[in-house]
Design a protein around this motif. Structure first.
Motif, PDB file in Angstrom:
ATOM      1  N   PHE A   1      19.432  46.423  25.819  1.00  0.00           N
ATOM      2  CA  PHE A   1      20.052  46.938  24.589  1.00  0.00           C
ATOM      3  C   PHE A   1      19.029  47.523  23.616  1.00  0.00           C
ATOM      4  O   PHE A   1      19.188  48.642  23.128  1.00  0.00           O
ATOM      5  CB  PHE A   1      20.841  45.814  23.907  1.00  0.00           C
ATOM      6  N   GLY A   2      17.965  46.772  23.356  1.00  0.00           N
ATOM      7  CA  GLY A   2      16.958  47.223  22.393  1.00  0.00           C
ATOM      8  C   GLY A   2      16.157  48.407  22.919  1.00  0.00           C
ATOM      9  O   GLY A   2      15.723  49.268  22.151  1.00  0.00           O
TER      10      GLY A   2
ATOM     11  N   ARG B   1      15.967  39.318  25.923  1.00  0.00           N
ATOM     12  CA  ARG B   1      16.477  40.438  25.142  1.00  0.00           C
ATOM     13  C   ARG B   1      15.602  40.669  23.905  1.00  0.00           C
ATOM     14  O   ARG B   1      15.297  41.803  23.548  1.00  0.00           O
ATOM     15  CB  ARG B   1      17.919  40.154  24.705  1.00  0.00           C
ATOM     16  N   ALA B   2      15.208  39.560  23.250  1.00  0.00           N
ATOM     17  CA  ALA B   2      14.385  39.684  22.055  1.00  0.00           C
ATOM     18  C   ALA B   2      12.997  40.229  22.396  1.00  0.00           C
ATOM     19  O   ALA B   2      12.401  40.970  21.623  1.00  0.00           O
ATOM     20  CB  ALA B   2      14.268  38.334  21.358  1.00  0.00           C
TER      21      ALA B   2
END
Lengths: 570, 352
Positions: B100-101, B148-149
């Motif tokens: 996503f990022g 994700r982060a």
């Protein structure tokens, strides 16, 4: 040096940080939403209030109009009748709905899903349908006329019966929600402590449903108090506030009097609304830790009681719906009972015919499209973007206010506001645009609450995560929030479609020669004595809503199937 | 990966009349894992959200790697964040969540795939890439949230009570895993927790907070062995407190009893709280140089026994942790009369 250079290139840039610019952007969008409310709700209501304290030429006369209405016996006539009708309907509907909700949630009767669907049927019909049907059942030439003896169906009896029919699903929905949240542990505790079935009912079931009961009572009261369709068709000479407004405005062109009565209609509704909000807030505070869902055990005697409670209500609803369909198919009631589709040839009748039906479809579709997107976007704006507290409070007030404004009041307010020569928008009057605007405003609150509830259920940290991953709020809306809210969007769309299709009260003052509507046509045909075609149109509207409900079911099913992989078992 | 340091200067935050954070100054070095530890309501989460830009401080500045980020919105800061609720997007697959990022940064498709798969490899979930969050266990979901982060290679990783929703066994496993991942990638990390065990086992340095102020900053060992305040002493680990009066700069009196202190602790006559860890208290048979005590309660806790003893000369109860072997040697039993010693070098002194 660098600063002056930038300033020279963009002389109008405000000295704001990036964070302040972003906040300003979202606040401006919220202001836009509030401006729409000012135009579609607050402005018209203000016009109505000022009209009620002015004479025919626009001079301020204080409360003179109110005094004139009271002196003319308005209280005895309209207000006391309206209060009587609303409270008796409320008592009947709430007790029956509670009995049915109990039977549906506390027994293991077979076909509960089907029974529930049938009990909800009235919500798909215009409120005029039960009135017409009751005329065929109990009217001068009604099948069961003899049952009533000397009592006439035209009057309070007819109004109460008709009102009970169409408000029943609203109460049932609220009570079903309230009662299906029961905690199994309470029942187990009562069992272990050897409480009798009655004692369990009075100490567990009833107290848990009390907020639902209060809420249902308020809702039914407001609906009946402000309804126009049923008393218009079956009220006879029994006047209520709603029909009085219609008579003053359409019959006698006394707009100030219409405004006065509208204000009188608004006040109790507003009061009930505030009381309901207050009760609901207390309920929110009383919700405790996660409950263990209750599922009833097999109990033959309880099932039988449930069946006994459900049958009369179910029977009445099916009788009324069935009668309307049958009456619409009969050639000449009661002399020639041959079946025919002649009554559906609306072209032969006054009232707008099939083009009125087409207009209603257009109105309902536009309301669905505009309403669903505006409602959801505004709810998202208020729940998921940074907003200054005062704007948010104002928005919450505006979005709930329509719940308290009766349709007739809103419609009349629209006349005063949009028909005013000084209003640059007065060209809209009589057109489709104003009908859509009014309908969206009229049914805004419930749609808004639905959207808000669903948005609140999403993880509060999604926005924070999105920002840390450099995703814009728009991208978050598109890729996460919207897909997760799809079922809610479908529900809102159906709600708006059905209501736009069946509503009479708000639009009765607003339609023009080219924008006659199906539900209004029912009224006009009935007024012209074409009762059977009126019934046929009412049935057509109901069938359309049923079809819409079917499409909604199919879409929901499709959605469930295509999102099951990530929604999981829930 | 290039790691960044972070410095906070004079951060203040009010919520209405509530002063949530008061004059917070803190320097976080590049590549270290710092834990914000404190009871709920101490301001640790607020401080984390201010660092992320999710809340705006009333006063004070934040500098990341020399850049003043005080007024930047979250999107223009450089951090990744993991919440207690994971906040995974349920409608996106594990792969899409982690990507996503990267898609925000307009990475090329092939590069995204390589990066995501290498991260999933790192957390041992490469074979779960096509699954959806609700098909994973809590621990797996938390690891996906971490991946994700980390995907956009942020200079700062923020973890907000990341393990609180998991059961004890998974929690212990994930502690080690997060720590080793953080050391491998060398990313500066802030972990917010109310769990002291988590703070002590994972952190390079612990920041103990209470009522909106920093009580102490130090390594886990320093925090435990040399607590700077009575609050820290009490909050981290178990601690016995005894009220006393100084009879000289290095001698304290409790009841009839005199104790020699490890270092000068203030003026003669001033009030003092003596503190000693339960495991530092010695129980022995009664003798002349020990205080008489009575055993009032015994809790068997597996690796040690926590006993509550009444000390008549101090007129209070103390907690003593004793290992099973010593307990056997003493024949430890309820109601038993024993002696007790408080070693001077284990005594800590706090102003009353």
């Amino acid at each position: 040096m660098k600063l002056t250079a930038t300033a020279a290139h963009a002389p109008f840039t405000l000295p704001l940080s990036a964070r302040q610019r972003e906040k300003l952007f979202w606040a401006l969008l919220m202001l836009l939403a509030l401006a729409a409310f000012a135009l579609l709700l607050l402005g018209p209501l203000y016009s109505l209030l000022s009209k009620s304290v002015a004479d025919g030429s626009g001079q301020f006369v204080g409360l003179a109009n109110f005094n004139a209405y009271l002196a003319g016996g308005g209280i005895q006539r309209g207000l006391s009748h309206s209060l009587w009708i609303a409270s008796s309907s409320m008592l009947i509907v709430v007790s029956l709905a509670f009995a049915c909700a109990w039977a549906l949630t506390r027994t293991r009767l077979p076909l509960r899903g089907v029974i529930k669907a049938l009990l909800m049927l009235p919500i798909l019909a215009p409120s005029l349908l039960p009135a017409l049907s009751l005329i065929y059942l109990f009217g001068e030439q009604g099948i069961f006329k003899s049952w009533l003896g000397d009592t006439s169906i035209y009057g309070p009896l007819g109004i109460v019966l008709g009102s009970c029919f169409w408000t029943f699903p609203h109460a049932l929905m609220i009570l079903l929600t309230a009662m299906s949240h029961a905690d199994a542990r309470h029942y187990e505790a009562a069992d272990v402590l050897r409480a009798s079935a009655w004692r369990t009912f009075f100490t567990v079931t009833l107290p848990n449903a009390r907020y639902g009961l209060v809420s249902a009572a308020f809702v039914v009261f407001i609906l009946v108090f402000t309804d126009f369709g049923v008393p218009k068709v079956i009220g006879g000479n029994y006047e209520v506030l709603a029909t009085d407004i219609y008579k003053q405005v359409i019959g006698q062109q006394k707009f100030e009097m219409g405004a006065v009565i509208s204000v009188l209609l608004l006040l109790p509704a507003l009061l009930a609304f505030v009381a309901d909000r207050w009760v609901q807030r207390r309920q929110a505070a009383s919700v405790t830790a996660r409950a263990v869902p209750y599922s009833p055990k097999t109990n033959r005697r309880r099932d039988l009681t449930g069946a006994l409670l459900l049958s009369p209500v179910l029977g009445f609803i099916l009788l009324v719906v069935g009668m309307a369909i049958y009456a619409s198919l009969v050639r000449y009631w009661p002399y020639n009972l041959d079946l025919t589709l002649r009554n559906y040839e609306f072209g032969r009748m006054d009232g707008g015919g099939w083009s009125a039906y087409a207009n209603s479809l257009t109105l309902a579709s536009l309301t669905l499209l505009v309403g669903t997107s505006v409602v959801f976007f505004n709810a998202w704006l208020s729940e998921r973007t940074p907003q200054p507290k005062p704007l948010l409070a104002l928005f919450q007030l505006c979005s709930l206010l329509p719940l308290a404004v009766p349709g007739l009041t809103l419609g009349l307010a629209y006349i005063f506001f949009f028909n005013h020569p000084a209003n640059p928008l007065n060209g809209l009057y009589g057109g489709m645009a104003i009908l859509v605007m009014c309908t969206v405003a009229h049914f805004y609150s419930v749609a808004h609450l639905t959207a808000l509830t669903s948005l609140k259920q999403l993880d509060q940290e999604f926005e924070a995560v999105g920002q840390s991953l450099r995703a814009s709020r728009w991208r978050m809306l598109r890729q996460v929030t919207l897909p997760l809210s799809a079922p809610t969007l479908l529900d809102i769309a159906l709600y708006l479609f059905v209501n736009a299709m069946t509503t009479v009260s708000a639009v009765i003052f607003l339609y023009g020669p080219d924008t006659a509507l199906a539900a209004v046509a029912v009224l006009n045909m009935d007024e012209a004595g074409d009762t059977a075609p009126a019934a046929a149109m009412a049935v057509t509207i109901m069938a359309t809503c049923l079809l819409a409900k079917g499409v909604h079911c199919l879409l929901s099913l499709w959605l469930t199937r295509h999102t099951q992989h990530w929604r999981g078992r829930a | 990966m290039h790691a960044h340091g972070l410095s906070l200067a004079n951060i203040n935050k009010h919520f209405g009349h509530f002063h949530a954070l008061r004059d917070i100054d803190l320097q976080i070095n590049a590549g270290e894992l710092v834990c914000f530890l404190g009871p709920s309501g101490c301001g640790k989460t607020t401080l984390l959200r201010i660092i992320a830009g999710l809340e705006q401080q009333d006063r004070g500045s934040i500098t990341q790697n020399g850049r003043d980020i005080s007024a930047l919105p979250p999107r223009e800061r450089d951090f990744g964040i993991v919440f207690q609720s994971y906040a995974l997007f349920p409608n996106l697959s594990v792969f899409d969540n982690v990507a996503f990022g990267l898609r925000s940064l307009k990475w090329a498709k092939a590069a995204i795939k390589t990066r995501v798969m290498s991260l999933l490899d790192l957390i041992g979930l490469a074979d779960q890439a096509r699954k959806y969050p609700n098909q994973l266990s809590g621990g797996q979901q938390q690891r996906v949230a971490l991946a994700r982060a980390m995907a956009p290679e942020p200079g700062l990783l923020l973890l907000d009570e990341p393990l609180s929703a998991l059961d004890a066994r998974v929690r212990q496993h994930l502690r080690r895993e997060i720590r080793s991942l953080q050391q491998q990638l060398g990313v500066t990390t802030i972990l917010v927790t109310h769990d002291q065990e988590e703070a002590l086992t994972m952190a390079d340095r612990v920041v103990v907070m209470n009522h909106g102020v920093i009580e102490q900053v130090g390594s886990p060992l320093e925090i435990y062995q040399q607590p700077a305040s009575a609050f820290v002493a009490d909050f981290v680990g178990a601690m016995n407190f005894v009220d006393s009066t100084l009879t000289s700069t290095q001698q304290a009196q409790v009841g009839e009893q005199l104790f020699n202190l490890p270092s000068p602790a203030g003026q003669q006559g001033s009030a003092l709280r003596l503190a000693i860890r339960p495991e530092e208290v010695e129980l022995c048979s009664r003798s002349g140089d020990s205080l008489p005590v009575v055993v009032e309660q015994l809790d068997f806790l597996g690796t040690y026994i926590r006993s509550h003893v009444h000390v008549p000369s101090l007129n209070q109860r103390l907690i003593v942790d004793i290992d099973p072997r010593s307990a056997r040697a003493l024949n430890l039993a309820l109601g038993q009369h024993l002696g007790m010693r408080l070693p001077a070098n284990a005594l800590r002194c706090f102003a009353a």
